[in-house]
Design an enzyme around this catalytic site. Sequence first.
Site, short mmCIF file in Angstrom:
data_model
loop_
_atom_site.label_atom_id
_atom_site.label_comp_id
_atom_site.label_asym_id
_atom_site.label_seq_id
_atom_site.Cartn_x
_atom_site.Cartn_y
_atom_site.Cartn_z
N HIS A 157 0.84 -1.19 0.00
CA HIS A 157 0.00 0.00 0.00
C HIS A 157 0.88 1.24 0.00
O HIS A 157 2.04 1.18 0.43
CB HIS A 157 -0.92 0.01 1.23
CG HIS A 157 -2.13 -0.84 1.05
ND1 HIS A 157 -3.09 -0.58 0.11
CD2 HIS A 157 -2.54 -1.96 1.70
CE1 HIS A 157 -4.04 -1.48 0.19
NE2 HIS A 157 -3.73 -2.34 1.14
N LYS A 605 -12.90 5.67 7.70
CA LYS A 605 -13.00 6.93 6.96
C LYS A 605 -14.46 7.32 6.77
O LYS A 605 -14.81 8.49 6.77
CB LYS A 605 -12.29 6.82 5.61
CG LYS A 605 -12.24 8.13 4.83
CD LYS A 605 -11.29 8.05 3.66
CE LYS A 605 -11.88 7.25 2.53
NZ LYS A 605 -12.92 7.97 1.77
#
EC number: 4.1.1.31
Length: 957
Positions: A157, A605
């Site tokens: 990532h 998020k």
Amino acid sequence: MAKQLNSAVQVKKPAPNKDAPLKEDIRLLGRLLGDVLRDQEGDAVFEVVETIRQTAVRFRRESDPQAGADLDKLLKKLTRDQTNSVVRAFSYFSHLANIAEDQHHNRRRRAHLLAGSAAQPGSVAHALSKLDDAGVSGATVRSFLKDALISPVLTAHPTEVQRKSILDAEREIARLLAERDRPLTAKELRDNTELLRGRIATLWQTRMLRYTKLTVADEIENALSYYRITFLRELPALYDDIEGEIATQFPTRARQASGGASTELAPFVQMGSWIGGDRDGNPNVNAGTMQRALSRQSTTIFDFYLEEVHALGAELSVSTLMVNVNQELLALAESSPDTSDHRSDEPYRRALIGIYARLASTARELGATNILRQEVGAAAHYATPQEFTQELQIVEDSLRAHHGSALVKPRLATLKRASEIFGFHLASLDMRQSSDVHERVLTELFAQAQVEGAYDKLSEEQKIDLLLGELAKPRLLYSPYIEYSDETVSELSILRAAGEMRQRYGARSIRNYIISHTETVSDLLEVLLLQQETGLLRPDAVAGKGKAAVGELEVMVIPLFETIPDLRRAAAIMEQFMALAPVERLIAKQGKLQEVMLGYSDSNKDGGFLTSNWELYKAEIQLVRVFDRAGVKLRLFHGRGGTVGRGGGPSYQAILAQPPGTVNGQIRLTEQGEIIASKFSNPEIGRRNLELLVAATLEASLMPNNANTRQAKQLGEFEQLMDGLSERAYQSYRNLVYETPGFTDYFFAATPIAEIAELNIGSRPASRKSTRRIEDLRAIPWGFSWGQCRLLLPGWYGFGSAIESWLEEGKDSKLKTQKLATLRAMYKEWPFFATLLSNMDMVLSKTDLAVASRYAGLVTDRKLRNSIFKRIVDEHERTSSILSAITGSKDRLSGNPLLARSIKNRFAYLDPLNHLQVELIKRHRSVTAAGRTTEERVKRGIHLSINGIAAGLRNTG
């Protein structure tokens, strides 16, 4: 130091406290870094750095306001060249401090073991002792491990900010530092110190940043380095340790009747990978990257096997003039291409030369091109890894039968164990793609086949009916005579390649297909149909009239539930999916086992820290109930990130905090980005982290749940309260992030998100779409950015408002006291809530409002800046105050003094990096706003500061 160098032998005085060696190591590394800095950059730069260091320490540790003003002046006076030197110096200090801390963790663990103390929590010995005390038998433990699967899955990532060259140098520094713990002569100590100085000089002269975008091939190679460092040896060794602990804890069941050999464990810990197979949002992943990933993985494991077999052949110089051997071993020796008269009485060597030749042939068959040692002669390749393991077993059986048991342990046992764990594929490569892509591909296939002109416009019920109908038909939608879009061609070629690679490297090489953004049952059925189109799902030849025609499925279809709404409907989707007749038959053929993946990053998020954790917890409970009713075993795959906001935090506590019934010996979890380096770049720490996973899984799965009616009722009350608190936290978080006008502008200005997006730290873009919408931003850079500006907002925001509004409801002081007592009981009695607060405590300890205020100053709209930053500060104060009220501790990390000291020591060296980053961002943005190009030194300084802060925080994304 001079006295040490003049002494004949290094003798360490008894440390006044257990952390004294850590301070000594940090001082040593800091001094050597200073020496290198003076030598490389000159006295003037050294003096600047030293003055800044002393001022920053005074400001941080003594809370001297004058020191803060002095620090600000010093940093603003720096030239561009000095700025980069200062950034590099403090960045490397963070790296070196990390090395010292890791070495100290190893030192303390060894001291604990040498002292003969009780097994530490998190060790397998401790877990087995608890199980034994609870009445769990050794037979139960062994039976459990036979069917268990624990799988760390390495993912790439865009948060891995370290270059491999830097990691290699740091590993050598760690080795040299560990060497100093044993007695050294004066010369050895001098040599060690000079080697350390040389390695630190290498770091200084090595480019810290990548100047080109990281490719998927780079990510593959980076991940493979951790196998060579840790997994190839430490994972087999862990199995030996576990067998030994079981033999000690449960002696009556630990040994076989023949030969006294311990019963071997099944390979229940296996490695997984997404690197090269995860194409969700990454256009650089395709069939070619999958093939490269498995080819490089296979080459890596064959290199290990060949080296070990060669070494084993050199070691096993056993002669038949001295001892007998089994007939099977003789037959193996006779089949070897080695016909040398010199080894006619050494059947083990001849057998291993034959095994080496077969391995080399197999490696070439699977794509290896560089066999370092030429085999003696030609030999047939192995058709399967099991054939290789069986031949090693013949060698072991013969040794054990003829007084050679002591010769098994040093190398052969590890090699055979490795062959069972890693096969010829090393790690199972998962495929992942977004449900949106599958829908587009099938829309095109249906239209081109003239089956359905607008599949994407159908209702969910219509889609399910159509998909089930197609799954029941033997014909394909795809035609080689029709031209399709690039996307459809690519997706189908990937699935076809998966089938070929399973044939080539074995069934374990690819066995999972993850569907991102799973929102409906049709999202799952679509992938089944795509597998049917490419041969991964074969129709059942025996299915008669009226029977579901779905037959053998090679790759398990796994939904990934990510957002808050997705988590809330996860159980209902799985219940409907598993009730479909064709699916029911497929799951039966999978051993009545189905995996479900839960996403921590996007849910955080989407809904904030408290709500994300609670919705994940509820989804797990609901999934357990649905799976129990269906008679299917649930395996949960936890998509955890590095930061607490993305599901990070201690893995041991996280697994133990899972709801009852959600582990059951089946667990996969992602290890992402820089966390891989943090956990597995040191072999000893890597082994410890693997052991933590095993110990936690044993405890979470096998410890009896002795909750009585009163405790069950209390838990129900806790859960009901959490529902209400979660909703309040959700509204608070959503109101700030998604409903406050201008918040997006604030975020892009007050964090280095734009600068992070420019870093060459991953092969995928930071955002799924080319917009500034937070909804489109990946969760990883979202958390990364908040960490850089030292707010770490995703790890705590909303908690304080939720609790405060609930406590203040009704304005009754007596009721408020009772409510606070309930929260304290939750903290004391409920592992989920205790872990939640512990992780939040850690995040708050790393949050620094004074530093964050400097970043807020980057927001040019003063009204917007003051409004939003004040809300964040107020929420931080609420959260900190309420956390203290619940835990009873005013100080952060009172239960983890080692981490508290670490933060106190290292954060003085982070402050200059943060202050300099702000100044450099100001320069960069002012130049670009004027339409000019920023100097390369300024951009480099920003990126260097990002690296240093990430290293100092130790969990960047």
